[in-house]
Write a protein that holds these residues in place. Structure first.
Motif, PDB file in Angstrom:
ATOM      1  N   PRO A 162       0.828  -1.215   0.000  1.00 25.76           N
ATOM      2  CA  PRO A 162       0.000   0.000   0.000  1.00 25.76           C
ATOM      3  C   PRO A 162       0.860   1.261   0.000  1.00 25.76           C
ATOM      4  CG  PRO A 162       0.099  -0.946   2.202  1.00 25.76           C
ATOM      5  CD  PRO A 162       0.845  -1.886   1.310  1.00 25.76           C
ATOM      6  N   LEU A 163       0.482   2.215  -0.830  1.00 28.58           N
ATOM      7  CA  LEU A 163       1.144   3.517  -0.886  1.00 28.58           C
ATOM      8  C   LEU A 163       0.155   4.595  -0.452  1.00 28.58           C
ATOM      9  CD1 LEU A 163       2.872   3.186  -4.384  1.00 28.58           C
ATOM     10  CD2 LEU A 163       3.907   2.820  -2.136  1.00 28.58           C
ATOM     11  N   PRO A 164       0.659   5.748  -0.026  1.00 26.62           N
ATOM     12  CA  PRO A 164      -0.262   6.833   0.332  1.00 26.62           C
ATOM     13  C   PRO A 164      -1.150   7.205  -0.847  1.00 26.62           C
ATOM     14  CG  PRO A 164       1.961   7.325   1.080  1.00 26.62           C
ATOM     15  CD  PRO A 164       2.065   6.108   0.206  1.00 26.62           C
ATOM     16  N   GLY A 170      -9.550  11.209  -8.603  1.00 25.68           N
ATOM     17  CA  GLY A 170      -8.613  11.822  -9.532  1.00 25.68           C
ATOM     18  C   GLY A 170      -7.242  12.026  -8.918  1.00 25.68           C
ATOM     19  N   ALA A 171      -7.215  12.501  -7.686  1.00 19.36           N
ATOM     20  CA  ALA A 171      -5.936  12.708  -7.006  1.00 19.36           C
ATOM     21  C   ALA A 171      -5.246  11.378  -6.722  1.00 19.36           C
ATOM     22  CB  ALA A 171      -6.151  13.480  -5.712  1.00 19.36           C
ATOM     23  N   ALA A 172      -6.026  10.341  -6.411  1.00 18.15           N
ATOM     24  CA  ALA A 172      -5.437   9.023  -6.176  1.00 18.15           C
ATOM     25  C   ALA A 172      -4.810   8.481  -7.459  1.00 18.15           C
ATOM     26  CB  ALA A 172      -6.493   8.071  -5.644  1.00 18.15           C
ATOM     27  N   LEU A 173      -5.473   8.679  -8.615  1.00 24.64           N
ATOM     28  CA  LEU A 173      -4.872   8.260  -9.875  1.00 24.64           C
ATOM     29  C   LEU A 173      -3.605   9.061 -10.173  1.00 24.64           C
ATOM     30  CD1 LEU A 173      -8.064   7.793 -12.081  1.00 24.64           C
ATOM     31  CD2 LEU A 173      -6.503   5.990 -11.328  1.00 24.64           C
ATOM     32  N   ASP A 174      -3.605  10.339  -9.813  1.00 23.63           N
ATOM     33  CA  ASP A 174      -2.394  11.152  -9.994  1.00 23.63           C
ATOM     34  C   ASP A 174      -1.233  10.623  -9.158  1.00 23.63           C
ATOM     35  OD1 ASP A 174      -3.700  12.847 -11.742  1.00 23.63           O
ATOM     36  OD2 ASP A 174      -4.140  14.379 -10.221  1.00 23.63           O
ATOM     37  N   ALA A 175      -1.554   9.966  -8.039  1.00 23.42           N
ATOM     38  CA  ALA A 175      -0.519   9.470  -7.133  1.00 23.42           C
ATOM     39  C   ALA A 175       0.033   8.109  -7.535  1.00 23.42           C
ATOM     40  CB  ALA A 175      -1.075   9.392  -5.705  1.00 23.42           C
ATOM     41  N   VAL A 176      -0.529   7.484  -8.556  1.00 22.12           N
ATOM     42  CA  VAL A 176      -0.081   6.156  -8.980  1.00 22.12           C
ATOM     43  C   VAL A 176       1.326   6.259  -9.573  1.00 22.12           C
ATOM     44  CG1 VAL A 176      -0.458   4.279 -10.615  1.00 22.12           C
ATOM     45  CG2 VAL A 176      -2.397   5.273  -9.376  1.00 22.12           C
ATOM     46  N   PRO A 177       2.297   5.519  -9.041  1.00 26.06           N
ATOM     47  CA  PRO A 177       3.647   5.576  -9.617  1.00 26.06           C
ATOM     48  C   PRO A 177       3.752   4.707 -10.865  1.00 26.06           C
ATOM     49  CG  PRO A 177       3.625   4.061  -7.761  1.00 26.06           C
ATOM     50  CD  PRO A 177       2.238   4.640  -7.854  1.00 26.06           C
ATOM     51  N   PRO A 197      -1.407   3.164  -4.694  1.00 27.97           N
ATOM     52  CA  PRO A 197      -1.989   3.985  -3.632  1.00 27.97           C
ATOM     53  C   PRO A 197      -3.289   3.367  -3.104  1.00 27.97           C
ATOM     54  CG  PRO A 197      -1.381   5.335  -5.516  1.00 27.97           C
ATOM     55  CD  PRO A 197      -1.268   3.916  -5.961  1.00 27.97           C
ATOM     56  N   VAL A 198      -3.536   3.600  -1.841  1.00 30.34           N
ATOM     57  CA  VAL A 198      -4.782   3.152  -1.229  1.00 30.34           C
ATOM     58  C   VAL A 198      -5.862   4.189  -1.529  1.00 30.34           C
ATOM     59  CG1 VAL A 198      -5.948   2.664   0.948  1.00 30.34           C
ATOM     60  CG2 VAL A 198      -3.582   1.912   0.594  1.00 30.34           C
ATOM     61  N   ALA A 269      -6.047   1.636 -11.509  1.00 32.13           N
ATOM     62  CA  ALA A 269      -4.742   2.131 -11.061  1.00 32.13           C
ATOM     63  C   ALA A 269      -3.612   1.350 -11.716  1.00 32.13           C
ATOM     64  CB  ALA A 269      -4.652   2.045  -9.546  1.00 32.13           C
ATOM     65  N   ALA A 270      -3.780   0.036 -11.886  1.00 28.74           N
ATOM     66  CA  ALA A 270      -2.727  -0.764 -12.512  1.00 28.74           C
ATOM     67  C   ALA A 270      -2.522  -0.356 -13.968  1.00 28.74           C
ATOM     68  CB  ALA A 270      -3.077  -2.247 -12.415  1.00 28.74           C
ATOM     69  N   VAL A 271      -3.609  -0.146 -14.703  1.00 33.28           N
ATOM     70  CA  VAL A 271      -3.478   0.312 -16.091  1.00 33.28           C
ATOM     71  C   VAL A 271      -2.773   1.667 -16.131  1.00 33.28           C
ATOM     72  CG1 VAL A 271      -4.779   1.088 -18.115  1.00 33.28           C
ATOM     73  CG2 VAL A 271      -5.453  -1.004 -16.922  1.00 33.28           C
ATOM     74  N   THR A 272      -3.106   2.536 -15.189  1.00 35.27           N
ATOM     75  CA  THR A 272      -2.445   3.836 -15.106  1.00 35.27           C
ATOM     76  C   THR A 272      -0.955   3.666 -14.860  1.00 35.27           C
ATOM     77  OG1 THR A 272      -4.479   4.858 -14.285  1.00 35.27           O
ATOM     78  CG2 THR A 272      -2.415   6.026 -13.844  1.00 35.27           C
ATOM     79  N   ALA A 273      -0.587   2.778 -13.943  1.00 36.62           N
ATOM     80  CA  ALA A 273       0.825   2.541 -13.631  1.00 36.62           C
ATOM     81  C   ALA A 273       1.577   2.010 -14.848  1.00 36.62           C
ATOM     82  CB  ALA A 273       0.944   1.547 -12.479  1.00 36.62           C
ATOM     83  N   MET A 274       0.914   1.201 -15.660  1.00 33.43           N
ATOM     84  CA  MET A 274       1.588   0.547 -16.776  1.00 33.43           C
ATOM     85  C   MET A 274       1.736   1.423 -18.010  1.00 33.43           C
ATOM     86  SD  MET A 274       0.213  -3.388 -16.699  1.00 33.43           S
ATOM     87  CE  MET A 274      -1.535  -3.045 -16.542  1.00 33.43           C
ATOM     88  N   TYR A 275       0.808   2.387 -18.189  1.00 29.89           N
ATOM     89  CA  TYR A 275       0.764   3.076 -19.480  1.00 29.89           C
ATOM     90  C   TYR A 275       0.726   4.600 -19.417  1.00 29.89           C
ATOM     91  CZ  TYR A 275      -0.139  -1.556 -21.400  1.00 29.89           C
ATOM     92  OH  TYR A 275      -0.032  -2.874 -21.755  1.00 29.89           O
ATOM     93  N   ALA A 276       0.379   5.198 -18.301  1.00 28.47           N
ATOM     94  CA  ALA A 276       0.221   6.651 -18.274  1.00 28.47           C
ATOM     95  C   ALA A 276       1.560   7.351 -18.467  1.00 28.47           C
ATOM     96  CB  ALA A 276      -0.416   7.094 -16.958  1.00 28.47           C
ATOM     97  N   PRO A 277       1.590   8.434 -19.233  1.00 24.88           N
ATOM     98  CA  PRO A 277       2.832   9.189 -19.415  1.00 24.88           C
ATOM     99  C   PRO A 277       3.160  10.008 -18.178  1.00 24.88           C
ATOM    100  CG  PRO A 277       1.032  10.329 -20.470  1.00 24.88           C
ATOM    101  CD  PRO A 277       0.469   9.039 -19.947  1.00 24.88           C
ATOM    102  N   ALA A 278       4.385  10.502 -18.137  1.00 25.93           N
ATOM    103  CA  ALA A 278       4.836  11.250 -16.962  1.00 25.93           C
ATOM    104  C   ALA A 278       4.140  12.594 -16.839  1.00 25.93           C
ATOM    105  CB  ALA A 278       6.350  11.443 -17.025  1.00 25.93           C
ATOM    106  N   ALA A 279       3.799  13.207 -17.955  1.00 24.29           N
ATOM    107  CA  ALA A 279       3.234  14.551 -17.908  1.00 24.29           C
ATOM    108  C   ALA A 279       1.980  14.635 -18.761  1.00 24.29           C
ATOM    109  CB  ALA A 279       4.256  15.574 -18.390  1.00 24.29           C
ATOM    110  N   PRO A 280       1.021  15.425 -18.341  1.00 24.22           N
ATOM    111  CA  PRO A 280      -0.198  15.601 -19.138  1.00 24.22           C
ATOM    112  C   PRO A 280       0.026  16.559 -20.298  1.00 24.22           C
ATOM    113  CG  PRO A 280      -0.321  16.948 -17.174  1.00 24.22           C
ATOM    114  CD  PRO A 280       0.953  16.159 -17.062  1.00 24.22           C
ATOM    115  N   VAL A 281      -0.882  16.514 -21.235  1.00 27.94           N
ATOM    116  CA  VAL A 281      -0.934  17.470 -22.337  1.00 27.94           C
ATOM    117  C   VAL A 281      -2.265  18.186 -22.234  1.00 27.94           C
ATOM    118  CG1 VAL A 281      -1.135  17.720 -24.840  1.00 27.94           C
ATOM    119  CG2 VAL A 281       0.585  16.180 -23.871  1.00 27.94           C
TER     120      VAL A 281
END
Length: 336
Positions: A162-164, A170-177, A197-198, A269-281
């Motif tokens: 578990p991560l913070p 939306g903020a929790a998805l932003d926190a996904v590493p 993140p939890v 969250a797992a899909v976000t961790a696997m594919y989301a880019p580092a920065a938004p456009v």
């Protein structure tokens, strides 16, 4: 609800094909045609299928029947796809479909992540159809195909550290590493997801679970507009997988709603961790058309993931969600 009979015709047409092609890729046609029918585009279903037909493969061969006695050994074995579909075909013929779904949902839920989450998405489309109209034979068979696909591709995750997290989805998805290595396909990347993140982990009340899941679908759909460029196809599932779970909730006992929320969050969250880019456009269309116009544009585009994300965006129903659907059309290649 489609009252033309076209959806039933399309499902019958598709049930001679397997749920996958080329050994791993998913047959998206049953999900896409259900979305078309659900949004008043039944007249376009067969024309869309004609264009998709080259991606369909024959139904796989059967090995050994799955039974109430031997099913644990067959769970998660993709070689048993036909056996599992046959098992669920018999189940929905002998029992009310809600009873079958309720019995198997807690068994399948831990393996939501197999097949790149496509099996649960297919089940979500099938359940929506059954909830909105009569349980015709093709619609019951479609549920059997979806459940059988899920059982054959059942894939649990190893325990996650578990991560913070954050209070809002939306903020929790932003926190996904992001995972460290981005090579390989979905199964290889999924093995590298070891911590998330939890979020909403303490929810036990069914109504709160429903509301939180609705929030998650909205947040993941909105987020696609800014992050979809990371992987325009796979990031669709961060929204469509939890939405499939949300669609199934009305057919399930309330006791199953909180664990469904937790599984849906982990998938998104797992899909976000696997594919989301580092920065938004930044993506801000000058004007967002009506929902009907957006769906017509998705149909004209033709890509199955575009259609499915637009379908979810219309469920969310606000301007940022529709803008995400338009973004998917910009990022995704039109089918040849």
């Amino acid at each position: 609800m489609d009252t033309t009979g076209i959806l039933d015709e399309a499902l019958q047409r598709l049930h001679g094909s397997g749920p996958e092609r080329l050994g791993r890729l998913t047959n998206h046609a049953p999900m896409a045609v259900e979305a078309l029918a659900a949004h008043g585009q039944a007249r376009s279903v067969h024309r869309w299928l004609d264009r998709y037909a080259h991606k369909l493969e024959d139904f796989p061969a059967r090995a050994e029947p799955v039974t109430d006695a031997n099913w644990p050994a067959a769970l998660g074995d993709p070689r048993r796809l036909a056996d599992w579909i046959g098992y669920f075909g018999r189940e929905v013929a002998d029992r009310p479909w809600r009873e079958v779904l309720t019995r198997w949902w807690p068994r399948l839920l831990p393996g939501l992540y197999g097949g790149s989450t496509h099996p649960v998405i297919r089940v979500g489309h099938a359940v929506r159809t059954l909830l909105s109209g009569p349980p015709t034979a093709p619609r019951l068979a479609e549920l059997a195909h979806g459940l059988g696909y899920w059982a054959a591709r059942h894939r649990p995750l190893a325990p996650l550290a578990p991560l913070p997290g954050a209070e809002r989805a939306g903020a929790a998805l932003d926190a996904v590493p992001a995972i460290a290595a981005r090579d390989g396909g979905f199964p290889a990347r999924l093995e590298r997801v070891t911590a998330l993140p939890v979020w909403a982990g303490a929810v036990t009340r069914p109504r709160e679970a429903h509301d939180r899941l609705t929030e998650l679908v909205r947040a993941a759909t909105h987020r696609y507009a800014a992050y979809g460029h990371g992987e325009e196809t796979m990031l669709v599932h961060a929204a469509t997988a939890p939405n499939a779970v949300l669609r199934a909730l009305p057919a399930l006992p309330h006791a199953l709603w909180p664990p469904s929320l937790r599984a849906a969050w982990t998938a998104s969250a797992a899909v976000t961790a696997m594919y989301a880019p580092a920065a938004p456009v930044v993506h801000a269309p000058r004007a967002v058309p009506t929902p009907e116009e957006v769906f017509e544009r998705a149909l004209a585009h033709g890509d199955e993931h575009v259609i499915k994300l637009t379908d979810t965006a219309l469920d969310v129903g606000d301007a940022p969600a529709l803008a995400a659907a338009l973004r998917a059309m910009e990022l995704s290649a039109r089918p040849a």
